[in-house]
Each structure stands twice: as structure tokens, then as C-alpha cells.
Design an enzyme around this catalytic site. Structure first.
Site, PDB file in Angstrom:
ATOM      1  N   ARG A  76      42.919  48.585  50.617  1.00 10.07           N
ATOM      2  CA  ARG A  76      42.071  48.587  49.414  1.00 10.07           C
ATOM      3  C   ARG A  76      42.680  49.473  48.329  1.00 10.07           C
ATOM      4  O   ARG A  76      42.601  49.173  47.135  1.00 10.07           O
ATOM      5  CB  ARG A  76      40.636  49.051  49.759  1.00 10.07           C
ATOM      6  CG  ARG A  76      39.780  49.304  48.538  1.00 10.07           C
ATOM      7  CD  ARG A  76      38.294  49.359  48.815  1.00 10.07           C
ATOM      8  NE  ARG A  76      37.940  50.034  50.043  1.00 10.07           N
ATOM      9  CZ  ARG A  76      37.932  51.359  50.227  1.00 10.07           C
ATOM     10  NH1 ARG A  76      38.281  52.168  49.243  1.00 10.07           N
ATOM     11  NH2 ARG A  76      37.595  51.889  51.384  1.00 10.07           N
ATOM     12  N   TYR A 129      32.399  35.679  26.211  1.00 11.29           N
ATOM     13  CA  TYR A 129      32.240  34.850  27.417  1.00 11.29           C
ATOM     14  C   TYR A 129      30.869  35.118  28.057  1.00 11.29           C
ATOM     15  O   TYR A 129      30.452  36.279  28.180  1.00 11.29           O
ATOM     16  CB  TYR A 129      33.381  35.166  28.395  1.00 11.29           C
ATOM     17  CG  TYR A 129      33.148  34.642  29.782  1.00 11.29           C
ATOM     18  CD1 TYR A 129      33.069  33.282  30.028  1.00 11.29           C
ATOM     19  CD2 TYR A 129      32.979  35.507  30.862  1.00 11.29           C
ATOM     20  CE1 TYR A 129      32.818  32.798  31.301  1.00 11.29           C
ATOM     21  CE2 TYR A 129      32.745  35.038  32.148  1.00 11.29           C
ATOM     22  CZ  TYR A 129      32.659  33.675  32.350  1.00 11.29           C
ATOM     23  OH  TYR A 129      32.414  33.202  33.607  1.00 11.29           O
ATOM     24  N   ASP A 206      39.977  40.775  25.594  1.00 11.10           N
ATOM     25  CA  ASP A 206      40.046  39.774  26.661  1.00 11.10           C
ATOM     26  C   ASP A 206      41.024  38.704  26.175  1.00 11.10           C
ATOM     27  O   ASP A 206      40.724  37.924  25.268  1.00 11.10           O
ATOM     28  CB  ASP A 206      38.647  39.198  26.913  1.00 11.10           C
ATOM     29  CG  ASP A 206      38.634  38.179  28.050  1.00 11.10           C
ATOM     30  OD1 ASP A 206      39.689  37.578  28.321  1.00 11.10           O
ATOM     31  OD2 ASP A 206      37.570  37.970  28.650  1.00 11.10           O
ATOM     32  N   LYS A 231      42.722  31.879  35.221  1.00  9.03           N
ATOM     33  CA  LYS A 231      43.057  30.859  34.221  1.00  9.03           C
ATOM     34  C   LYS A 231      44.582  30.729  34.099  1.00  9.03           C
ATOM     35  O   LYS A 231      45.239  30.394  35.057  1.00  9.03           O
ATOM     36  CB  LYS A 231      42.370  31.211  32.898  1.00  9.03           C
ATOM     37  CG  LYS A 231      40.889  31.577  33.056  1.00  9.03           C
ATOM     38  CD  LYS A 231      40.064  30.437  33.578  1.00  9.03           C
ATOM     39  CE  LYS A 231      38.613  30.724  33.916  1.00  9.03           C
ATOM     40  NZ  LYS A 231      38.037  32.013  33.932  1.00  9.03           N
TER      41      LYS A 231
HETATM   42  C1  LIG Z   1      37.398  34.603  28.570  1.00  9.32           C
HETATM   43  C2  LIG Z   1      36.950  34.874  29.980  1.00  9.32           C
HETATM   44  N1  LIG Z   1      36.879  36.141  30.410  1.00  9.32           N
HETATM   45  C3  LIG Z   1      36.488  36.440  31.676  1.00  9.32           C
HETATM   46  C4  LIG Z   1      36.116  35.438  32.558  1.00  9.32           C
HETATM   47  C5  LIG Z   1      35.647  35.808  33.945  1.00  9.32           C
HETATM   48  O1  LIG Z   1      36.663  35.555  34.856  1.00  9.32           O
HETATM   49  P1  LIG Z   1      36.435  35.116  36.385  1.00  9.32           P
HETATM   50  O2  LIG Z   1      35.858  33.737  36.372  1.00  9.32           O
HETATM   51  O3  LIG Z   1      37.819  35.191  36.955  1.00  9.32           O
HETATM   52  O4  LIG Z   1      35.491  36.100  37.000  1.00  9.32           O
HETATM   53  C6  LIG Z   1      36.186  34.104  32.144  1.00  9.32           C
HETATM   54  C7  LIG Z   1      35.809  33.021  33.078  1.00  9.32           C
HETATM   55  O5  LIG Z   1      35.651  31.877  32.688  1.00  9.32           O
HETATM   56  C8  LIG Z   1      36.619  33.817  30.820  1.00  9.32           C
HETATM   57  O6  LIG Z   1      36.687  32.552  30.356  1.00  9.32           O
END
Ligand SMILES: Cc1ncc(COP(=O)(O)O)c(C=O)c1O
Length: 452
Positions: A76, A129, A206, A231
Site C-alpha cells: 500500500r 465533472y 483536471d 480515460k
Molecule cells: C473529467 C473527469 N474527472 C474525473 C473523473 C473521475 O474519474 P474515475 O471515473 O476514474 O473515478 C471523470 C470520470 O468520468 C472525469 O470525466
């Protein structure tokens, strides 16, 4: 510039806080994006010569005396595959020196917000998001007393941004482009305003939608970059994971976050880390293909009589096309400059558009006999290559209906304010052959609008 600083400037700092980083100042400082993706954090195994790292499943590590070990104690806190991935990520995100990997993008967000402590305040872009919005408003607010001001950071003037920052504002949260309407935030402008305020909030971006290939927020003044590695970075729709990348001057903040990474324990498995590192090696190749295909599909959509509006920041019709051009990462800009003859004014975006990641949104016209929702549904179910599914950033093309799917939990009135109507369709353009994708989209439009 000293070799160490030179490496940092190229996003390949030798220091990532890990005993096993392996990568060193012997790498040529000028190595480009894909060279770093393939080599940094991926050295041949010293004991076997294996070019590809083994997957290290052990949860615990032998100590030769109390506290005497090879840099690993318990998986971990540190695992060879996770550390290797973190080293790769710290070099891919230009301006980065440290990276921390997490079990999902969402647990990455949770760890950052928990680091702010009780009763802090955040200023966040308003169409952040949905999962980030949910964590801010439902989890951090209830459990930490965290307050969030949601602001239209695309259009807010300097006074408005400064006025939103309070004495306890610890974080500015930017997502750019926003989802699904692909609005762009001027990261350099917001970072400079935030840093001029006496509260000195840190600025997080982000960068999931653009990936480290198209955008380098740390070079624009951001303090932290966040990715849902799920992604583009992993890119094959088979891993859920997240990461933070920080520049060299944020060693203290990195240590704080690394403490929480271990203490909260939302860490990725060795196998997922291995997969994500393998995916990251082709990030540059894939992002070029995503961008080229998306630009071609966006242009085809613009010419279709069945489409009311195409939203793609690489197109001249996008309201922030100049900002997209101005804020491209140095490596994306270098590549795009090789695609078309030099423009008379390099400060102006090419009139015929440029690749800018793989996400497109568009508004479909209604057919004579069907509602907007029915028309969108017929379009989405008539596609052959684009799969009707949530998520984005994989090699395969996906299409979705934000109002009913990814953004279905937003109340209709708020959705309307954000421009998320029943006519809006989001495409994650994959890396298939360009002409096949165009044929697929135009064929489905014909069926949904033309012949209905
Ligand atoms: C722009 C963005 N940030 C964060 C996340 C969260 O990521 P995760 O689905 O890997 O938890 C997403 C998920 O769709 C996203 O589109």
C-alpha cells in the site's frame, strides 16, 4: 541551466520521492513526449534483463534487518509497478516532478479535498465533472464542512474571481474543457489571479479530457494536475485509476498528499498500474490519432444539414478557438506545426482547424416526425462503430446522450442553463480509420434525421 533543472523543465525530473524510481539524470534532457513515455520509469530489469517489468504481486517485502530493505515494505505504501507508473506520469505531464497514483480519478479527488482539512473553501468551475460536484457538495460538505463556490471561470472577470476567494479559500478547481459542452478556461489567467490573492489558494487542473499530450497546465501556472487515468492515459477502457502530478517546488504538498495516499489507502493494484503504464507508452501516438480523427469528424458534422451546432475547440467556429491554440502544450504545438504549412501569423490558429483531443459535442436537428430525444436515440442506436456507452478516451469510439446518461442526475433546469438539452450528443472519437468513422456518423444522421 543545471542538468537537474533542465530535466525538470522537460518534465523528467529524476526525483519522484521513490527509492525505486530508477530513472536518472543520464536520460537526455531533450527527449520528446513519446520517448519519455516509453523510457522513463521503464528500464530493463537489472536482475533478469527483462525489457518489460514483471508484475510484482507481493504485498510485503523482506527486510534484512529492522528497517533495512530495498525501498519497499508493504505494497500500500509503495509497489514497484505503481512507483514505475508514477515515474512515467511525472515525466509525461510537462513541468511535473512528482506523481501519485490512486485507485480511481474519484478517489484522487477525495484525497485532494481531504488534504484541505476542516472548514476550508473552494472555488470551482461551475460545470465540473458530476462525480467531483457530488463529492464536493455531498461528501466534503457534510463531513468536512467544506464550502464550494461554483463560478463560471470561463467568463468571470478578474474582479469576480478575486471576490469569490475568501480568507479560507485553499483551492481553485479547474476542469478544461468542461464536460459535455467543451467550454475552455484560461488556466494561465485564473492561476495568475489566484496566486495574486493573499489567501494563496492552490490551483488544480483536471486535465483528463486533453491528457498530458495536448495540455500542460503546470507550465501555465497550475500547482497540481489531476487525471482520471481511466480515460486517455490508460486508453484501453480496461483500468479505473487516477493520478496527481506536481511540480518540483511542491515537494511539501506532495509529501502531505503521499501521506494521505498511504493513510487512506485508495491505491491501485500492481496489475492495474502495469496496464496503465503499458497504455501510457502509446499516449502520444494515440492522442495524435484521436485528434486527427476528431477534427475530421467535426468538419464532416459541420457540413451536415442534419446538425445544428458542432462544438470542437480545434475548429475556428469554437468561441475559444484562439485560447485552445494559445494554450496547447509545447509538444502538441510542435507536432501540429508539422501538419500544415507555416501560417503567416503563428499566433493565429489555422483557419481549417487543428487536432485538439478526441472529444466532440454536437446538436442534432430534430426530424420532422420525432422529438429531439427520439431523434437522438435513433441516431445513437443507428451507429455501427461508435458504441453507445458512457466514459471516454479509449481506442474505440463511443457516443452518448449527456442529458439522459452522464448528466442525467442534474436537475432539468440546471441542465438547460448549462446547454445540455435533448439535442446534445457527445462523441469520444477513437483511433479507428477516419473514413469509417465519418461514414458511420453521417449514415446514422441520415437515418435519424434525413429519412425519419
Ligand atoms: C473529467 C473527469 N474527472 C474525473 C473523473 C473521475 O474519474 P474515475 O471515473 O476514474 O473515478 C471523470 C470520470 O468520468 C472525469 O470525466
Amino acid at each position: 541551466m543545471s542538468p537537474a533543472l533542465d530535466l525538470v523543465a522537460n518534465g523528467s525530473s529524476p526525483t519522484n520521492g521513490h527509492a525505486s524510481n530508477g530513472h536518472s539524470a543520464t536520460k537526455k534532457p531533450a527527449d520528446g513526449f513519446s520517448t519519455r513515455a516509453i523510457h522513463i520509469g521503464s528500464e530493463a530489469d537489472e536482475s533478469t534483463g527483462a525489457v518489460i517489468p514483471a508484475i510484482s504481486l507481493s504485498t510485503t517485502y523482506k527486510q534484512n534487518g529492522i528497517g533495512i530493505h530495498k525501498g519497499f515494505e508493504y505494497s500500500r505504501s509503495g509497489n514497484p509497478n505503481r512507483n514505475a507508473l508514477e515515474t512515467t506520469l511525472s515525466s509525461l505531464e510537462s513541468g511535473g516532478a512528482y506523481a501519485l497514483a490512486f485507485a480511481s480519478g474519484s478517489s484522487t479527488t477525495a484525497t485532494v479535498l481531504q488534504s484541505l482539512g476542516p472548514n476550508a473553501h473552494i472555488v470551482s468551475v461551475n460545470d465540473v465533472y458530476g462525480g467531483t460536484f457530488r463529492y464536493m457538495t455531498r461528501v466534503a460538505k457534510e463531513n468536512q464542512g467544506l464550502e464550494t463556490t461554483f463560478l463560471d471561470l470561463e467568463n468571470a472577470g478578474e474582479e469576480e474571481v478575486l471576490a469569490a476567494i475568501r480568507p479560507n479559500t485553499k483551492l481553485i478547481w479547474i476542469e478544461s474543457p468542461t464536460n459535455p459542452t467543451l467550454r475552455l478556461i484560461d488556466i494561465a489567467r485564473v492561476a495568475s489571479i489566484a496566486h495574486s490573492h493573499p489567501s494563496h489558494p492552490i490551483v488544480l487542473v483536471d486535465n483528463t479530457f486533453l491528457s498530458p499530450f495536448y495540455s500542460s497546465p503546470l507550465l501555465l501556472g497550475a500547482d497540481i494536475v489531476l487525471h482520471s487515468l481511466t480515460k486517455y492515459v490508460n486508453g484501453h477502457s480496461d483500468v479505473v485509476m487516477g493520478a496527481l502530478i506536481l511540480p518540483e517546488h511542491h515537494e511539501e504538498l506532495t509529501q502531505k498528499l503521499r501521506f494521505l495516499q498511504n493513510a487512506i489507502g485508495a491505491v491501485p493494484s500492481a496489475y492495474d498500474s502495469w496496464l496503465a503504464q503499458r497504455g501510457a507508452k502509446t499516449l502520444g501516438l494515440r492522442m495524435k490519432a484521436h485528434g486527427r480523427n476528431a477534427l475530421a469528424v467535426a468538419k464532416a458534422l459541420e457540413e451536415s444539414p442534419y446538425v445544428a451546432e458542432v462544438i470542437y475547440p480545434g475548429l475556428a467556429s469554437h468561441p475559444r478557438n484562439e485560447l485552445a491554440w494559445k494554450s496547447l502544450s509545447p509538444h502538441a504545438r510542435k507536432w501540429i506545426d508539422t501538419l500544415s504549412p507555416a501560417s503567416s501569423d503563428p499566433a493565429s490558429p489555422p483557419a481549417d482547424g487543428f487536432p485538439y483531443s478526441g472529444m466532440i459535442s454536437f446538436r442534432i436537428r430534430s426530424s420532422a416526425s420525432n422529438s429531439q430525444l427520439q431523434t437522438a436515440d435513433t441516431f445513437l442506436t443507428s451507429l455501427r462503430l461508435f458504441t453507445l456507452a458512457e466514459s471516454l478516451g479509449g481506442v474505440e469510439s463511443l457516443a452518448e446522450h449527456p442529458a439522459q446518461m452522464t448528466h442525467g442526475s442534474i436537475p432539468p433546469a440546471e441542465r438547460a442553463l448549462l446547454g445540455i438539452g435533448d439535442d446534445l450528443i457527445r462523441l469520444s472519437v477513437g483511433v479507428e480509420e477516419e473514413e469509417d468513422l465519418i461514414r458511420d456518423v453521417l449514415g446514422a444522421l441520415e437515418k435519424a434525421v434525413g429519412s425519419a
